[in-house]
Design a protein around this motif. Sequence first.
Motif, short mmCIF file in Angstrom:
data_model
loop_
_atom_site.label_atom_id
_atom_site.label_comp_id
_atom_site.label_asym_id
_atom_site.label_seq_id
_atom_site.Cartn_x
_atom_site.Cartn_y
_atom_site.Cartn_z
N ALA A 107 0.83 -1.21 0.00
CA ALA A 107 0.00 0.00 0.00
C ALA A 107 0.86 1.26 0.00
N ILE A 108 1.94 1.25 0.76
CA ILE A 108 2.81 2.43 0.83
C ILE A 108 3.82 2.42 -0.31
N ASN A 109 4.55 1.33 -0.47
CA ASN A 109 5.69 1.30 -1.38
C ASN A 109 5.31 1.24 -2.85
N VAL A 110 4.16 0.65 -3.16
CA VAL A 110 3.78 0.49 -4.58
C VAL A 110 2.55 1.34 -4.91
N ARG A 111 1.44 1.10 -4.22
CA ARG A 111 0.24 1.93 -4.46
C ARG A 111 0.56 3.41 -4.25
N GLY A 112 1.26 3.71 -3.16
CA GLY A 112 1.61 5.11 -2.88
C GLY A 112 2.46 5.71 -3.98
N LEU A 113 3.42 4.96 -4.47
CA LEU A 113 4.28 5.44 -5.55
C LEU A 113 3.46 5.69 -6.81
N PHE A 114 2.59 4.75 -7.14
CA PHE A 114 1.73 4.92 -8.31
C PHE A 114 0.89 6.20 -8.20
N LEU A 115 0.28 6.41 -7.04
CA LEU A 115 -0.56 7.60 -6.86
C LEU A 115 0.27 8.88 -6.96
N CYS A 116 1.43 8.88 -6.35
CA CYS A 116 2.27 10.08 -6.42
C CYS A 116 2.65 10.40 -7.86
N MET A 117 3.12 9.40 -8.59
CA MET A 117 3.49 9.66 -9.98
C MET A 117 2.30 10.11 -10.79
N LYS A 118 1.15 9.51 -10.57
CA LYS A 118 -0.06 9.86 -11.33
C LYS A 118 -0.35 11.35 -11.24
N TYR A 119 -0.36 11.90 -10.03
CA TYR A 119 -0.73 13.30 -9.86
C TYR A 119 0.43 14.24 -10.14
N GLU A 120 1.65 13.81 -9.87
CA GLU A 120 2.82 14.64 -10.23
C GLU A 120 2.91 14.78 -11.75
N ILE A 121 2.75 13.68 -12.45
CA ILE A 121 2.86 13.70 -13.91
C ILE A 121 1.75 14.53 -14.53
N GLN A 122 0.54 14.44 -14.00
CA GLN A 122 -0.55 15.28 -14.52
C GLN A 122 -0.15 16.75 -14.50
N GLN A 123 0.46 17.19 -13.40
CA GLN A 123 0.89 18.59 -13.31
C GLN A 123 2.05 18.87 -14.26
N MET A 124 3.03 17.98 -14.30
CA MET A 124 4.20 18.21 -15.14
C MET A 124 3.84 18.25 -16.63
N LEU A 125 2.83 17.51 -17.02
CA LEU A 125 2.39 17.54 -18.41
C LEU A 125 1.89 18.93 -18.79
N THR A 126 1.25 19.62 -17.84
CA THR A 126 0.77 20.97 -18.14
C THR A 126 1.92 21.95 -18.27
N GLN A 127 3.07 21.62 -17.69
CA GLN A 127 4.24 22.50 -17.72
C GLN A 127 5.20 22.14 -18.85
N GLY A 128 5.08 20.92 -19.38
CA GLY A 128 5.94 20.50 -20.47
C GLY A 128 7.30 20.00 -20.06
N ALA A 129 7.51 19.75 -18.77
CA ALA A 129 8.81 19.26 -18.30
C ALA A 129 8.69 18.84 -16.84
N GLY A 130 9.65 18.06 -16.39
CA GLY A 130 9.71 17.66 -14.99
C GLY A 130 10.70 16.53 -14.79
N ALA A 131 11.08 16.33 -13.55
CA ALA A 131 11.98 15.23 -13.20
C ALA A 131 11.46 14.54 -11.95
#
Length: 251
Positions: free
Chosen positions: A116-140
């Motif tokens: 729940a923490i190590n895998v589900r949590g990582l998936f959720l974090c990337m999901k919402y981080e990437i959504q924002q980074m896509l609007t900016q056109g870049a990210g790491a």
Amino acid sequence: MLEHKSLREKVVLITGGTSGIGRATAMAMGGAGAKVVFSGRRDPEGEETAALVRDTGAECKFVRSDVSSEADVKALVQTTIATYGKLDCAFNNAGIDPPVKPLHEQSLEDFDKVMAINVRGLFLCMKYEIQQMLTQGAGAIVNTSSIGGLIGFPGISPYHASKHAVMGLTRSAALDYAKQGIRINAVNPGMTDTEMLDRLDSGSVNDLSEVPMGRKGQAAEIAQAVVFLCSDAASYITGQPLVVDGGFTAH
């Protein structure tokens, strides 16, 4: 701590930032010129970390958050944007370890908690981080895996399963978003002097006899690797594990 400002004016989000590698990375990011938002589940440790980051001269904000909760993760990213207006880099570091015992003695409850923490949590974090980074056109993005995401040790099979999953998510997502300017990598620490390693008191886990450098790594050493992967110095690196293990996996 980096003296040059390799992340000047960048906004960095760190999960699991209240201790160990997460705390050291929050301080290193501040020292590199970033504005830091970090999360964790313990308020006292969060305030301690915030004070340490501010001592570097950086702006920072602590957000109490549980990465296994989609609502918490979504709110964490939204708070970052509301506070600093953007999200340039993310270090997904939140993680837990199971009791040290062979697989047939591991409980389903402990297995599910780790996932729940190590895998589900990582998936959720990337999901919402990437959504924002896509609007900016870049990210790491840098995800905390482990040498346990590349090899195995006895006694902590749920942990190894989760960290191998981190590598799978990292590599696949890196391919999904490489053309959109988002780089996604993993840092793979070896035996690092943290509270988590202290809890893994099995000799097979803590044995330094096969570490060529003959010592545990320090959280600050892992932090510098994360800063590098988030910086423009790593602009042609994506989908990769950066192993920081004193030579252990070179055997």
